[in-house]
Design a protein around this motif. Structure first.
Motif, PDB file in Angstrom:
ATOM      1  N   ALA A  87       0.966  -1.174   0.135  1.00  0.00           N
ATOM      2  CA  ALA A  87      -0.082  -0.073  -0.072  1.00  0.00           C
ATOM      3  C   ALA A  87       0.801   1.632  -0.063  1.00  0.00           C
ATOM      4  CB  ALA A  87      -0.930   0.072   1.290  1.00  0.00           C
ATOM      5  N   GLN A  88       1.847   1.185   0.730  1.00  0.00           N
ATOM      6  CA  GLN A  88       2.961   2.366   0.805  1.00  0.00           C
ATOM      7  C   GLN A  88       3.447   2.742  -0.409  1.00  0.00           C
ATOM      8  OE1 GLN A  88       5.395   1.219   4.172  1.00  0.00           O
ATOM      9  NE2 GLN A  88       4.083   2.159   5.522  1.00  0.00           N
ATOM     10  N   VAL A  89       3.839   1.466  -1.286  1.00  0.00           N
ATOM     11  CA  VAL A  89       4.740   1.596  -2.362  1.00  0.00           C
ATOM     12  C   VAL A  89       3.859   2.158  -3.507  1.00  0.00           C
ATOM     13  CG1 VAL A  89       6.050   0.416  -4.225  1.00  0.00           C
ATOM     14  CG2 VAL A  89       6.287   0.177  -1.871  1.00  0.00           C
ATOM     15  N   LEU A  90       2.580   1.473  -3.362  1.00  0.00           N
ATOM     16  CA  LEU A  90       1.471   2.101  -4.393  1.00  0.00           C
ATOM     17  C   LEU A  90       0.986   3.651  -4.242  1.00  0.00           C
ATOM     18  CD1 LEU A  90      -0.196  -1.584  -5.098  1.00  0.00           C
ATOM     19  CD2 LEU A  90       1.722  -0.319  -6.408  1.00  0.00           C
ATOM     20  N   GLY A  91       1.142   4.035  -3.018  1.00  0.00           N
ATOM     21  CA  GLY A  91       0.391   5.137  -2.772  1.00  0.00           C
ATOM     22  C   GLY A  91       1.388   6.306  -3.098  1.00  0.00           C
ATOM     23  N   PRO A  92       1.152   7.498  -2.624  1.00  0.00           N
ATOM     24  CA  PRO A  92       1.871   8.734  -3.127  1.00  0.00           C
ATOM     25  C   PRO A  92       3.197   8.609  -2.326  1.00  0.00           C
ATOM     26  CG  PRO A  92      -0.216   9.410  -2.293  1.00  0.00           C
ATOM     27  CD  PRO A  92      -0.180   7.983  -1.986  1.00  0.00           C
ATOM     28  N   GLU A  93       4.236   8.674  -3.476  1.00  0.00           N
ATOM     29  CA  GLU A  93       5.577   8.680  -2.618  1.00  0.00           C
ATOM     30  C   GLU A  93       5.889   9.668  -1.578  1.00  0.00           C
ATOM     31  OE1 GLU A  93      10.059   9.233  -4.521  1.00  0.00           O
ATOM     32  OE2 GLU A  93       8.617   8.305  -5.873  1.00  0.00           O
ATOM     33  N   ASP A  94       5.424  11.049  -1.574  1.00  0.00           N
ATOM     34  CA  ASP A  94       5.738  11.943  -0.761  1.00  0.00           C
ATOM     35  C   ASP A  94       5.006  11.657   0.843  1.00  0.00           C
ATOM     36  OD1 ASP A  94       3.014  12.417  -1.396  1.00  0.00           O
ATOM     37  OD2 ASP A  94       3.252  14.448  -1.365  1.00  0.00           O
ATOM     38  N   ARG A  95       4.318  10.565   0.976  1.00  0.00           N
ATOM     39  CA  ARG A  95       3.696  10.045   2.351  1.00  0.00           C
ATOM     40  C   ARG A  95       4.739   9.558   2.918  1.00  0.00           C
ATOM     41  NH1 ARG A  95      -2.795   8.529   1.331  1.00  0.00           N
ATOM     42  NH2 ARG A  95      -3.401  10.883   0.880  1.00  0.00           N
ATOM     43  N   LEU A  96       5.764   8.643   2.254  1.00  0.00           N
ATOM     44  CA  LEU A  96       6.694   7.811   3.008  1.00  0.00           C
ATOM     45  C   LEU A  96       7.645   8.555   3.748  1.00  0.00           C
ATOM     46  CD1 LEU A  96       7.746   5.300   0.111  1.00  0.00           C
ATOM     47  CD2 LEU A  96       6.194   4.978   1.974  1.00  0.00           C
ATOM     48  N   LYS A  97       8.006   8.133   4.928  1.00  0.00           N
ATOM     49  CA  LYS A  97       8.887   8.984   5.797  1.00  0.00           C
ATOM     50  C   LYS A  97      10.177   7.752   6.029  1.00  0.00           C
ATOM     51  CE  LYS A  97       5.442  11.531   8.041  1.00  0.00           C
ATOM     52  NZ  LYS A  97       4.688  11.696   9.177  1.00  0.00           N
ATOM     53  N   PRO A  98      10.940   7.789   5.170  1.00  0.00           N
ATOM     54  CA  PRO A  98      11.944   6.815   5.402  1.00  0.00           C
ATOM     55  C   PRO A  98      12.990   7.279   6.660  1.00  0.00           C
ATOM     56  CG  PRO A  98      12.409   7.598   3.385  1.00  0.00           C
ATOM     57  CD  PRO A  98      11.049   8.147   3.988  1.00  0.00           C
ATOM     58  N   ALA A  99      13.729   6.328   7.205  1.00  0.00           N
ATOM     59  CA  ALA A  99      14.504   6.946   8.408  1.00  0.00           C
ATOM     60  C   ALA A  99      15.396   5.739   8.885  1.00  0.00           C
ATOM     61  CB  ALA A  99      13.739   7.348   9.641  1.00  0.00           C
ATOM     62  N   PHE A 100      16.357   6.127   9.564  1.00  0.00           N
ATOM     63  CA  PHE A 100      17.289   5.183  10.303  1.00  0.00           C
ATOM     64  C   PHE A 100      17.012   5.279  11.652  1.00  0.00           C
ATOM     65  CE2 PHE A 100      19.642   4.988   6.355  1.00  0.00           C
ATOM     66  CZ  PHE A 100      20.015   4.013   6.149  1.00  0.00           C
ATOM     67  N   ILE A 101      17.160   4.207  12.419  1.00  0.00           N
ATOM     68  CA  ILE A 101      16.888   4.487  13.978  1.00  0.00           C
ATOM     69  C   ILE A 101      17.909   3.514  14.611  1.00  0.00           C
ATOM     70  CG2 ILE A 101      14.514   4.940  13.952  1.00  0.00           C
ATOM     71  CD1 ILE A 101      14.115   2.075  14.952  1.00  0.00           C
ATOM     72  N   TRP A 102      18.509   3.780  15.744  1.00  0.00           N
ATOM     73  CA  TRP A 102      19.533   2.871  16.367  1.00  0.00           C
ATOM     74  C   TRP A 102      18.397   2.343  17.521  1.00  0.00           C
ATOM     75  CZ3 TRP A 102      23.999   1.478  15.522  1.00  0.00           C
ATOM     76  CH2 TRP A 102      24.822   2.192  14.661  1.00  0.00           C
ATOM     77  N   LEU A 103      18.350   1.230  17.533  1.00  0.00           N
ATOM     78  CA  LEU A 103      17.596   0.137  18.300  1.00  0.00           C
ATOM     79  C   LEU A 103      18.581  -0.242  19.484  1.00  0.00           C
ATOM     80  CD1 LEU A 103      15.211  -1.507  19.006  1.00  0.00           C
ATOM     81  CD2 LEU A 103      16.453  -3.361  17.595  1.00  0.00           C
ATOM     82  N   PRO A 104      18.389   0.221  20.676  1.00  0.00           N
ATOM     83  CA  PRO A 104      19.043  -0.321  21.921  1.00  0.00           C
ATOM     84  C   PRO A 104      18.901  -1.666  22.299  1.00  0.00           C
ATOM     85  CG  PRO A 104      17.546   1.349  23.032  1.00  0.00           C
ATOM     86  CD  PRO A 104      17.524   1.157  21.183  1.00  0.00           C
ATOM     87  N   LEU A 105      19.914  -2.606  22.452  1.00  0.00           N
ATOM     88  CA  LEU A 105      19.809  -3.992  22.680  1.00  0.00           C
ATOM     89  C   LEU A 105      20.011  -4.087  23.974  1.00  0.00           C
ATOM     90  CD1 LEU A 105      21.824  -5.237  19.487  1.00  0.00           C
ATOM     91  CD2 LEU A 105      19.221  -4.926  19.662  1.00  0.00           C
ATOM     92  N   ASP A 106      18.992  -5.069  24.664  1.00  0.00           N
ATOM     93  CA  ASP A 106      19.235  -5.699  25.894  1.00  0.00           C
ATOM     94  C   ASP A 106      19.905  -7.079  25.674  1.00  0.00           C
ATOM     95  OD1 ASP A 106      18.114  -3.516  27.352  1.00  0.00           O
ATOM     96  OD2 ASP A 106      15.923  -4.058  26.700  1.00  0.00           O
ATOM     97  N   ILE A 107      19.657  -7.738  24.620  1.00  0.00           N
ATOM     98  CA  ILE A 107      20.079  -8.994  24.343  1.00  0.00           C
ATOM     99  C   ILE A 107      21.513  -9.015  23.939  1.00  0.00           C
ATOM    100  CG2 ILE A 107      19.546  -9.027  21.863  1.00  0.00           C
ATOM    101  CD1 ILE A 107      18.795 -12.207  22.204  1.00  0.00           C
ATOM    102  N   GLY A 108      22.318  -9.660  24.755  1.00  0.00           N
ATOM    103  CA  GLY A 108      23.709  -9.827  24.564  1.00  0.00           C
ATOM    104  C   GLY A 108      24.284 -11.125  23.792  1.00  0.00           C
ATOM    105  N   ASN A 109      23.682 -12.067  23.707  1.00  0.00           N
ATOM    106  CA  ASN A 109      24.075 -13.414  23.095  1.00  0.00           C
ATOM    107  C   ASN A 109      23.886 -13.149  21.481  1.00  0.00           C
ATOM    108  OD1 ASN A 109      23.615 -15.931  21.594  1.00  0.00           O
ATOM    109  ND2 ASN A 109      23.495 -16.827  23.755  1.00  0.00           N
ATOM    110  N   ILE A 110      25.202 -13.154  20.682  1.00  0.00           N
ATOM    111  CA  ILE A 110      25.385 -13.125  19.522  1.00  0.00           C
ATOM    112  C   ILE A 110      24.287 -13.750  18.644  1.00  0.00           C
ATOM    113  CG2 ILE A 110      27.121 -14.573  19.045  1.00  0.00           C
ATOM    114  CD1 ILE A 110      26.827 -11.124  17.501  1.00  0.00           C
ATOM    115  N   HIS A 111      24.124 -14.856  19.088  1.00  0.00           N
ATOM    116  CA  HIS A 111      23.339 -15.729  18.403  1.00  0.00           C
ATOM    117  C   HIS A 111      21.544 -15.226  18.382  1.00  0.00           C
ATOM    118  CE1 HIS A 111      26.268 -18.778  17.685  1.00  0.00           C
ATOM    119  NE2 HIS A 111      26.355 -18.504  18.942  1.00  0.00           N
ATOM    120  N   GLY A 112      21.424 -14.711  19.677  1.00  0.00           N
ATOM    121  CA  GLY A 112      20.140 -13.897  19.670  1.00  0.00           C
ATOM    122  C   GLY A 112      20.220 -12.838  18.776  1.00  0.00           C
ATOM    123  N   ILE A 113      21.098 -12.127  18.866  1.00  0.00           N
ATOM    124  CA  ILE A 113      21.207 -10.801  18.098  1.00  0.00           C
ATOM    125  C   ILE A 113      21.158 -11.281  16.527  1.00  0.00           C
ATOM    126  CG2 ILE A 113      22.806  -8.872  17.289  1.00  0.00           C
ATOM    127  CD1 ILE A 113      23.962  -9.213  20.247  1.00  0.00           C
TER     128      ILE A 113
END
Length: 168
Positions: A87-113
């Motif tokens: 729906a987003q791709v087929l809709g108006p392009e100016d409605r998209l708000k792409p962004a990068f976010i930093w997700l803080p992790l509580d999980i420390g196990n590399i396999h879980g990450i």
């Protein structure tokens, strides 16, 4: 101890990883036939062999109780996000708000990450982009971001929390 145990351990260093590779291969192939299953089984045999040589941090498994619910959650999210992204791709392009976010992790196990980054990338509209050197933050690209805090809370509750039970 059986004399075959060391040979089996060398051939299958991580049975959980083997099963995961086969399952993800079958999901990603979109077809269920003998050829795809054989290729998935081959990958399930080969990938853990290389992974065991690359990283000596073996997966410690806590409890598998969250796995069925987590699988259902991921499959549901993939379905819903496919519809949302379409729906987003087929809709108006100016409605998209792409962004990068930093997700803080509580999980420390590399396999879980690794599982968390896979789940994020498998869900349409989000891609895991980088892991900080200290493994405490994950950079995620989002196709459309309304509320960063809400997205972070959703990822942590839907994916990270169950993964922390599986990979303590």
């Amino acid at each position: 101890m059986s004399p075959h145990r060391p040979l089996l351990r060398r051939l299958f260093p991580s049975p959980v990883l083997s099963i995961t590779v086969v399952a993800f291969w079958m999901v990603m192939s979109f077809t269920f036939d003998v050829g795809q299953l054989l290729l998935g089984l081959l990958l399930g045999l080969v990938v853990p062999l290389f992974a065991a040589r690359l990283d000596r941090e073996f997966a410690r498994i806590g409890t598998l109780r969250p796995v069925p619910r987590l699988v259902c959650t991921i499959l549901w999210d993939i379905l819903i996000c496919n519809l949302r992204v379409a729906a987003q791709v087929l809709g108006p392009e100016d409605r998209l708000k792409p962004a990068f976010i930093w997700l803080p992790l509580d999980i420390g196990n590399i396999h879980g990450i690794a599982a968390l980054t896979s789940f994020i990338t498998l869900t349409p509209g989000t891609v895991s982009a980088a892991l900080s050197e200290d493994r405490r933050h994950l950079l995620v690209h989002v196709l459309h971001l309304e509320d960063a805090d809400a997205l972070i809370a959703e990822i942590k509750s839907r994916y990270e929390a169950p993964l922390m039970e599986i990979f303590p």
